[in-house]
Write an enzyme that holds these catalytic residues in place. Structure first.
Site, PDB file in Angstrom:
ATOM      1  CG  ASP A 367      -1.828   1.146   1.347  1.00  0.00           C
ATOM      2  OD1 ASP A 367      -2.738   1.243   0.503  1.00  0.00           O
ATOM      3  OD2 ASP A 367      -1.658   1.965   2.272  1.00  0.00           O
ATOM      4  CD  GLU A 403      -2.279   2.155  -3.410  1.00  0.00           C
ATOM      5  OE1 GLU A 403      -3.477   2.399  -3.656  1.00  0.00           O
ATOM      6  OE2 GLU A 403      -1.806   2.183  -2.251  1.00  0.00           O
TER       7      GLU A 403
END
Length: 721
Positions: A367, A403
């Site tokens: 993330d 990401e």
């Protein structure tokens, strides 16, 4: 399929004997960090570069009553350490760090706060939002609140990590064969009536034969799980009666979130998770974890002191050099972990190795991954973290997915990660939504964006982004929908987001999602509206699954799951996000299964870059065609009036003869002149299940349906469907 039985392991001492009668602390070792049992006692090692002393407080098994406390007697290279002979697994403890309370200098020590060991494998207690957890007085944050929080604080339990893996082997699926399925452990099985009620919504539920059967039927190769690390719900959400369902608010980077454990057969959350991994591996499925090493649950400067902040705030977090009382907030969640610090980098690396070595996971999705590569001068693909991963004998062999953006300066880094890393490709997402959905929304408008040129780039691994950087096509993770946003069904069912239940007056969530309700907002009985929605869903799924790159499908999209138009349901732990198996669209499941099977058999695009050059026999490895059958060239690529094209793949990845991929995003059927040869239609997305019986020979005209993707195979392709 393994049953959820307690694995055999050496008998552990009883909880009553977890603490020796007369604690005598020895210096011990500064490694490994955390608490570790060696068969004769427990070693404690805690990093803090700025603390003046470190105490260990030992509690009864419930964690409610302190039994004794002692100072760690030794201090080596910023690690406080000590060894407690006779101590046993099951010992419950917390930490107290002594040092300066100088927020203006970045130091927030307060020995009245009991702190959680960052390396805790098992966390004891239930966190409740109370003022006692805040080292700074909530009305006057620069002043200390010295109330003791020990009775309320989370504690660590010493564990003896043994599990009988019984020969478990990772599937090690090659990237070219990988199809990723993103899902939430709880939401996946919570409403599945084929899973026993006691197991629904748990690790055991995801590993149940009914769950595995669906995954195997689809043909996916990896489940990418939303965070399973121990996480907290933000105070604001708890105050509204909500919680952080997605789990992107980590506190324990080594601990399984117990909220998703069923406790079946008496297994601990750790062992239930391991049994899940073992069962999924036995079915040929990899397990990838979504991990959040960019921030912690301690929030910003007004947040609670639970662990990292109290142990060494100035080391664990990035602080502005000219304002160390505050935090660099590149995560949008109040703080940012400082991976520049060697011991913080070590914690991240130790955590990753733990999940691979002890929990047997097959890779990670990071993330807000640019945080991991942030140096003093911005993002650097050669930073210490990426270098450490590249040389690590364990981590260099598992899948690493980024990401590729965060909220800091220069935070958008799609294409900028090291070779070998995969990246979520938002260019693919937006281009496909624009080409299929926005064309349907305004068929007569001049679409200057998302032309056939852009579609071709995205179909071919986003070569404009990855090829110049010597990256492989498979490093592009192609997706149209993820957990973050509308579901696939909602993308074509709503013009507006409907996030009122999130408590932010519908201001949260993406406001520009390239979505279209196809003529009616929400559920509709209109057959014309539903037919268009079906065609768009299937076209988007087919494009994602057949394009060059690594496809990702969001759980529920293959069966028509809806969230009622909520495109930010991170706080909805209820039927909004739980997959509604009773309402599953069986045709859509069958369609998705067919497309994945086609990908597996034909692999239309190989995992290498195509040149477009013809061989000695005049066969191009890849060629683009107009509906008239002539090559698509020059300004025609960018003509916004046309939304149909063909891709003649002369050298597919696996099929034994050429393939022809045809797309038509327009609202009317298009007559497409096929190249000479014998052709069979193996996929027609205008059909609810993708079926077609069409065959043709010679230069024949194919009736290419509106809003559809079609795949034709030349004679001898060797496909069996």
């Amino acid at each position: 399929m393994e049953s959820l039985k307690t694995p055999s392991h050496p008998k552990l001492p009883t909880e009553r004997s977890a603490l020796p009668a007369v604690p005598t602390v020895q210096p011990g070792q500064p490694w490994p960090l955390g608490s570790s049992f060696d068969g004769k006692g427990v070693n404690f090692a805690v990093f803090s570069a700025h603390a003046q002393a470190m105490e260990v407080c030992v509690f009864d098994p419930s964690g409610q009553h302190e039994i004794t406390r002692f100072r760690l007697p030794a201090h080596t290279s910023d690690v406080w350490h000590g060894y407690l002979p006779g101590a046993q697994p099951g010992l419950v403890y917390g930490l107290r760090a002594h040092g300066a309370w100088r927020p203006d200098r970045g130091h927030r020590f307060d020995a009245s706060k009991l702190l959680l060991d960052p390396y805790a494998r098992d966390i004891v207690g239930q966190f409740s939002w109370r003022d006692e957890h805040f080292a700074g007085d909530r009305l006057h944050p620069r002043h200390m609140d010295t109330r003791d929080n020990a009775a309320l604080a989370l504690k660590a339990r010493v564990v003896f990590d043994h599990f009988d893996w019984r020969g478990d082997q990772p599937p090690q699926v090659p990237l070219a064969d990988s199809v990723i399925y993103e899902c939430h452990v709880k939401g996946f099985s919570k409403l599945n009536e084929n899973v026993p009620p006691a197991l629904r919504g748990s690790y055991a539920g995801l590993a149940h034969p009914a769950s595995v059967a669906h995954l195997r039927r689809l043909g996916i190769t990896a489940v990418s799980l939303l965070p399973v690390h121990y996480a907290l719900s933000e105070e604001r959400l708890v105050g509204m009666g909500l919680g952080n369902y997605w789990g992107y608010n980590t506190l324990g980077f080594f601990s399984v979130d117990p909220r998703m454990a069923s406790g079946a057969d008496g297994l601990s959350p750790r062992d239930e998770f391991r049994t899940m991994v073992k069962n999924l591996h036995a079915a040929g499925l990899e397990v990838l974890l979504d991990v959040v090493y960019n921030h912690t649950a301690e929030s910003g400067e007004d947040g609670p002191t639970i662990s990292f902040r109290g142990l060494d705030n100035a080391s664990y977090y990035r602080l502005p050099p000219d304002a160390p009382a505050y935090y660099d907030n590149y995560s949008g969640c109040g703080n940012t972990l400082d991976i520049r610090q060697p011991r913080v980098l070590q914690m991240v690396m130790d955590s990753l190795r733990y999940w691979v070595g002890e929990m047997h996971v097959d890779g990670f999705r990071f993330d807000l991954a640019p945080v991991l590569g942030r140096t003093d001068h911005g993002f650097d693909r050669n930073s210490a973290f990426f270098t450490a991963v590249a040389q690590d004998p364990v981590l260099s062999r598992v899948k690493m997915i980024a990401e590729p953006w965060d909220l800091g300066p220069g935070g958008y880094q799609t294409g900028g990660f090291p070779r070998g890393w995969l990246e979520w490709n938002d260019h693919f997402r937006d281009s496909m939504r624009g080409f299929w959905v926005q064309t349907a929304a305004a068929p007569d408008a001049v679409q200057l964006e998302n032309t056939r040129a852009d579609l071709a780039l995205r179909l071919c691994g986003s070569s404009d982004i990855y090829q110049p950087r010597q990256r492989a096509p498979a490093e592009s993770v192609n997706y149209v929908v993820s957990h973050d946003g509308f579901t696939l069904r909602d993308l074509v069912s709503y013009n507006q987001r409907h996030n009122e239940a999130n408590g932010e007056e519908n201001r949260d969530g993406h406001g520009h999602s390239l979505n279209f309700n196809c003529g009616a907002e929400g559920a509709s009985e209109d057959p014309v509206v539903n037919a268009l929605r079906g065609r768009l869903q299937r076209a988007l799924l087919a494009t994602t699954l057949l394009a060059q790159g690594t496809p990702l499908v969001c759980a529920g999209d293959e069966l028509g799951h809806t969230q009622g138009g909520n495109n930010n349901p991170y706080c909805q732990d209820n039927p909004t996000t739980w997959i509604d198996w009773a309402a599953a669209d069986e045709d859509l499941i069958a369609f998705t299964t067919r497309v994945i099977a086609l990908r597996r058999q034909a692999l239309p695009f190989a995992n290498h870059w195509y040149s477009g050059v013809a061989d000695a026999l005049g066969l191009h490895d890849l060629a683009w065609l107009r509906g008239s059958g002539v090559p698509l060239e020059g300004n025609s690529w960018h003509d916004p009036q046309y939304r149909a094209l063909g891709c003649l793949i002369g050298k597919p990845g696996r099929a034994k003869a050429p393939l022809l991929l045809l797309v038509n995003a327009g609202s009317t059927e298009d007559a497409f002149l096929l190249p000479a040869g014998v052709w069979q239609c193996v996929l027609d997305s205008s059909h609810p299940r993708g079926l077609s019986s069409w065959q043709g020979q010679g230069e024949v005209v194919f009736p290419l349906p509106a809003h559809s993707l079609v795949l034709l195979a030349a004679a001898g392709a060797g496909l069996q469907l």
